[in-house]
Design a protein around this motif. Structure first.
Motif, PDB file in Angstrom:
ATOM      1  N   ALA A   1      -3.958   6.960   2.744  1.00 54.79           N
ATOM      2  CA  ALA A   1      -3.914   5.895   1.817  1.00 54.79           C
ATOM      3  C   ALA A   1      -4.991   5.752   0.599  1.00 54.79           C
ATOM      4  CB  ALA A   1      -4.012   4.702   2.702  1.00 54.79           C
ATOM      5  N   SER A   2      -6.097   6.582   0.785  1.00 53.59           N
ATOM      6  CA  SER A   2      -7.117   6.296  -0.188  1.00 53.59           C
ATOM      7  C   SER A   2      -6.759   6.913  -1.613  1.00 53.59           C
ATOM      8  CB  SER A   2      -8.442   7.043   0.365  1.00 53.59           C
ATOM      9  OG  SER A   2      -7.993   8.452   0.273  1.00 53.59           O
ATOM     10  N   ALA A   3      -5.783   7.620  -1.801  1.00 49.34           N
ATOM     11  CA  ALA A   3      -5.415   8.051  -3.229  1.00 49.34           C
ATOM     12  C   ALA A   3      -4.081   8.691  -3.258  1.00 49.34           C
ATOM     13  CB  ALA A   3      -6.581   9.218  -3.535  1.00 49.34           C
ATOM     14  N   GLY A   4      -3.955   8.840  -4.427  1.00 50.98           N
ATOM     15  CA  GLY A   4      -2.595   9.506  -4.923  1.00 50.98           C
ATOM     16  C   GLY A   4      -1.232   8.612  -4.623  1.00 50.98           C
ATOM     17  N   ILE A   5      -0.266   9.076  -3.770  1.00 48.39           N
ATOM     18  CA  ILE A   5       1.011   8.743  -3.393  1.00 48.39           C
ATOM     19  C   ILE A   5       0.763   7.593  -2.507  1.00 48.39           C
ATOM     20  CG2 ILE A   5       3.248   8.883  -2.422  1.00 48.39           C
ATOM     21  CD1 ILE A   5       3.549  11.669  -3.678  1.00 48.39           C
TER      22      ILE A   5
ATOM     23  N   ALA B   1      -0.575   4.426  -3.898  1.00 51.05           N
ATOM     24  CA  ALA B   1       0.476   3.908  -4.595  1.00 51.05           C
ATOM     25  C   ALA B   1       1.495   3.089  -3.599  1.00 51.05           C
ATOM     26  CB  ALA B   1       1.331   4.803  -5.497  1.00 51.05           C
ATOM     27  N   VAL B   2       1.744   3.871  -2.464  1.00 51.62           N
ATOM     28  CA  VAL B   2       2.549   3.067  -1.608  1.00 51.62           C
ATOM     29  C   VAL B   2       1.878   1.534  -0.801  1.00 51.62           C
ATOM     30  CG1 VAL B   2       3.453   3.392   0.811  1.00 51.62           C
ATOM     31  CG2 VAL B   2       3.595   5.337  -0.688  1.00 51.62           C
ATOM     32  N   VAL B   3       0.543   1.680  -0.819  1.00 50.74           N
ATOM     33  CA  VAL B   3      -0.370   0.756  -0.326  1.00 50.74           C
ATOM     34  C   VAL B   3      -0.247  -0.262  -1.260  1.00 50.74           C
ATOM     35  CG1 VAL B   3      -2.759  -0.244  -0.062  1.00 50.74           C
ATOM     36  CG2 VAL B   3      -1.973   1.887   0.959  1.00 50.74           C
ATOM     37  N   ARG B   4      -0.145  -0.006  -2.559  1.00 51.75           N
ATOM     38  CA  ARG B   4      -0.125  -1.346  -3.689  1.00 51.75           C
ATOM     39  C   ARG B   4       1.476  -1.713  -3.600  1.00 51.75           C
ATOM     40  NH1 ARG B   4      -2.934   2.368  -8.546  1.00 51.75           N
ATOM     41  NH2 ARG B   4      -5.000   2.158  -7.939  1.00 51.75           N
ATOM     42  N   GLU B   5       2.360  -0.818  -3.503  1.00 54.20           N
ATOM     43  CA  GLU B   5       3.731  -1.222  -3.613  1.00 54.20           C
ATOM     44  C   GLU B   5       3.929  -2.278  -2.387  1.00 54.20           C
ATOM     45  OE1 GLU B   5       8.015  -1.504  -4.501  1.00 54.20           O
ATOM     46  OE2 GLU B   5       5.995  -0.429  -5.799  1.00 54.20           O
TER      47      GLU B   5
ATOM     48  N   ARG C   1      -9.592   9.873   5.109  1.00 56.19           N
ATOM     49  CA  ARG C   1     -11.060  10.179   5.438  1.00 56.19           C
ATOM     50  C   ARG C   1     -11.986   9.680   4.512  1.00 56.19           C
ATOM     51  NH1 ARG C   1     -11.094  16.591   4.699  1.00 56.19           N
ATOM     52  NH2 ARG C   1      -9.890  15.945   3.243  1.00 56.19           N
ATOM     53  N   GLY C   2     -11.500   9.292   3.365  1.00 57.92           N
ATOM     54  CA  GLY C   2     -12.432   8.866   2.165  1.00 57.92           C
ATOM     55  C   GLY C   2     -12.807   7.469   2.284  1.00 57.92           C
ATOM     56  N   ARG C   3     -14.040   7.081   2.670  1.00 56.71           N
ATOM     57  CA  ARG C   3     -14.222   5.496   2.742  1.00 56.71           C
ATOM     58  C   ARG C   3     -14.366   4.924   1.315  1.00 56.71           C
ATOM     59  NH1 ARG C   3     -16.762   4.255   7.754  1.00 56.71           N
ATOM     60  NH2 ARG C   3     -17.048   6.199   8.887  1.00 56.71           N
ATOM     61  N   ALA C   4     -14.696   5.488   0.382  1.00 57.13           N
ATOM     62  CA  ALA C   4     -14.713   4.855  -1.017  1.00 57.13           C
ATOM     63  C   ALA C   4     -13.334   4.289  -1.503  1.00 57.13           C
ATOM     64  CB  ALA C   4     -15.475   5.548  -1.898  1.00 57.13           C
ATOM     65  N   GLY C   5     -12.449   5.481  -1.442  1.00 58.66           N
ATOM     66  CA  GLY C   5     -11.105   5.011  -1.715  1.00 58.66           C
ATOM     67  C   GLY C   5     -10.390   3.819  -0.721  1.00 58.66           C
ATOM     68  N   LEU C   6     -10.761   3.867   0.505  1.00 57.66           N
ATOM     69  CA  LEU C   6     -10.220   3.112   1.495  1.00 57.66           C
ATOM     70  C   LEU C   6     -10.687   1.602   0.894  1.00 57.66           C
ATOM     71  CD1 LEU C   6     -10.258   4.885   5.030  1.00 57.66           C
ATOM     72  CD2 LEU C   6      -8.353   4.201   3.503  1.00 57.66           C
ATOM     73  N   GLU C   7     -12.035   1.578   1.137  1.00 57.28           N
ATOM     74  CA  GLU C   7     -12.570   0.185   0.685  1.00 57.28           C
ATOM     75  C   GLU C   7     -12.007  -0.226  -0.667  1.00 57.28           C
ATOM     76  OE1 GLU C   7     -16.787   1.066   0.786  1.00 57.28           O
ATOM     77  OE2 GLU C   7     -16.800   1.143   2.992  1.00 57.28           O
ATOM     78  N   ALA C   8     -12.053   0.572  -1.748  1.00 51.90           N
ATOM     79  CA  ALA C   8     -11.259   0.456  -3.051  1.00 51.90           C
ATOM     80  C   ALA C   8      -9.949  -0.279  -2.650  1.00 51.90           C
ATOM     81  CB  ALA C   8     -11.411   0.999  -3.945  1.00 51.90           C
ATOM     82  N   GLY C   9      -9.039   0.399  -2.196  1.00 49.80           N
ATOM     83  CA  GLY C   9      -7.726   0.364  -1.739  1.00 49.80           C
ATOM     84  C   GLY C   9      -7.519  -0.991  -1.056  1.00 49.80           C
TER      85      GLY C   9
ATOM     86  N   HIS D   1     -10.959   7.574  -6.541  1.00 54.47           N
ATOM     87  CA  HIS D   1     -10.074   8.312  -7.326  1.00 54.47           C
ATOM     88  C   HIS D   1      -8.775   7.487  -7.684  1.00 54.47           C
ATOM     89  CE1 HIS D   1     -12.631  11.948  -7.285  1.00 54.47           C
ATOM     90  NE2 HIS D   1     -13.020  11.634  -5.763  1.00 54.47           N
ATOM     91  N   GLY D   2      -8.400   6.515  -6.840  1.00 55.55           N
ATOM     92  CA  GLY D   2      -7.276   5.827  -7.285  1.00 55.55           C
ATOM     93  C   GLY D   2      -5.997   6.793  -6.968  1.00 55.55           C
ATOM     94  N   ALA D   3      -5.007   6.116  -7.682  1.00 54.29           N
ATOM     95  CA  ALA D   3      -3.432   6.675  -7.543  1.00 54.29           C
ATOM     96  C   ALA D   3      -3.235   7.996  -8.443  1.00 54.29           C
ATOM     97  CB  ALA D   3      -2.388   5.740  -7.506  1.00 54.29           C
ATOM     98  N   HIS D   4      -3.749   7.725  -9.684  1.00 54.64           N
ATOM     99  CA  HIS D   4      -3.145   8.498 -10.736  1.00 54.64           C
ATOM    100  C   HIS D   4      -4.532   9.732 -10.952  1.00 54.64           C
ATOM    101  CE1 HIS D   4      -0.466   5.913 -13.156  1.00 54.64           C
ATOM    102  NE2 HIS D   4      -0.584   5.552 -11.999  1.00 54.64           N
ATOM    103  N   GLY D   5      -3.683  11.000 -11.342  1.00 58.66           N
ATOM    104  CA  GLY D   5      -4.462  12.045 -11.898  1.00 58.66           C
ATOM    105  C   GLY D   5      -4.716  12.261 -13.223  1.00 58.66           C
TER     106      GLY D   5
END
Length: 353
Positions: free
Chosen positions: A26-30, A33-37, A50-58, A303-307
């Protein structure tokens, strides 16, 4: 971010309450994006990665969009950790209605250059991670006789390509395991469903953080789609889970049907083009990658959802729109595509005779 939610009412029980959704990866990529949807429709979302920064931002994004988030840092290769995460999510957010398996880790390299430890790790996260997530979901869904499990699959589960033996093998495994499980659920007349959403090349951050031994920067095989296309497909599949699989993107349709019609032709074609089509600019240096440890562990590394392929990624998929809106046209288009592929293959064979 841990937010206390009101007691969740059963999803699929005739009410209109937002679902409780778990997303792995859920921290990045697809996954992000599913989380946002789902956040946009007010869902309660358990976020596993695993990534705490991505999880917290999400999780912060979820709250801003009107949903409720619980971020649970977890390595999906550890079943006990996944089971504990599921317990925490149900305690905080209520019974899980939808579980989306999207976590993966991999390596871009010729098979001869991959170590046994690297191959094992990629398999444990990508394949066993989906198995563990499914086990945790079923443990809670089967007694209630309701719920949906969505496997984020790939066109590469039906047609493997060079440089991605670990990933392709894991995705093939998820397909086989999900088919077996589906037959068991049908045998039991279960109200729990499992479906696979088969993705094309998607513009996610993985190409900038994957472990790689390529001479140049890894990239998705064109055409490339934005992760929001994938996320919309996942939500649609979760709402229509009786179909065993969904194909997203015209390239996925061509890949799957081509493999059915002319697999030997695709072997030769990919041997010629498969390596160059997965590389672009000079390598930016990610030999280590995120295979064994996340690269978004510390604040400021979300890193968000986009590459990095926004300039060429498509926001929509015409074939997916047809599939989700006009089923008859999609069937006709698929039949026409199969005929075109078969005809092209025949001409190719004639040229080489």
């Amino acid at each position: 971010m841990n937010s206390r939610a009101p007691a969740a009412r059963p999803h699929n029980s005739g009410d209109d309450s937002p679902p409780t959704v778990v997303v792995t990866g859920a921290s990045a990529g697809i996954g992000r994006a599913v989380v946002r949807e789902y956040a946009a429709v007010g869902a309660r979302i358990g976020m596993i990665a695993r990534g705490r920064a991505g999880l917290e931002a999400g999780a912060e994004e979820v709250e801003k969009l009107g949903g409720t988030a619980l971020a649970v840092p977890t390595d999906v290769s550890d079943y006990d950790a996944v089971d504990r995460a599921a317990d925490a999510i149900e305690k905080e957010l209520g019974p899980i209605d939808i579980w989306v398996n999207g976590a993966f880790a991999t390596i871009f390299a010729p098979f001869r250059e991959i170590t046994p430890e690297e191959f094992r790790r990629a398999t444990e996260v990508t394949y066993l991670g989906a198995v563990h997530g499914t086990m945790a979901a079923l443990k809670r869904m089967r007694p209630r006789d309701r719920g949906t499990i969505v496997q984020i699959g790939s066109a590469l589960a039906k047609r493997s390509i060079p440089l991605q033996s670990a990933y392709c093998g894991a995705k093939h495994g998820i397909d086989g395991f999900s088919e077996s499980l589906r037959t068991e659920l049908l045998l039991d007349h279960s109200g729990v469903h499992v479906t696979v959403v088969r993705m094309p090349g998607v513009n996610t951050p993985q190409f900038s953080w994957v472990r790689s031994r390529l001479a140049r920067q890894p990239r998705p095989v064109a055409p490339v789609y934005q992760p929001e296309v994938a996320a919309r497909a996942v939500r649609y599949a979760a709402e229509h889970p009786t179909r065993k699989q969904y194909w997203v993107g015209g390239s996925t349709v061509l890949t799957v049907l081509g493999q059915r019609a002319v697999p030997a032709v695709l072997d030769r074609y990919l041997a010629r083009t498969g390596v160059s089509s997965q590389q672009t600019a000079p390598d930016i240096g990610h030999e280590a990658g995120n295979l064994f440890a996340p690269l978004d562990e510390h604040p400021g590394t979300d890193h968000g959802a986009h590459g990095i392929f926004d300039d060429e990624a498509h926001d929509h998929s015409a074939t997916w729109w047809l599939r989700s809106h006009v089923r008859g046209l999609t069937v006709a288009a698929a039949a026409g595509t199969a005929a075109i592929i078969a005809g092209g293959a025949a001409r190719t064979r004639l040229r080489h005779m």
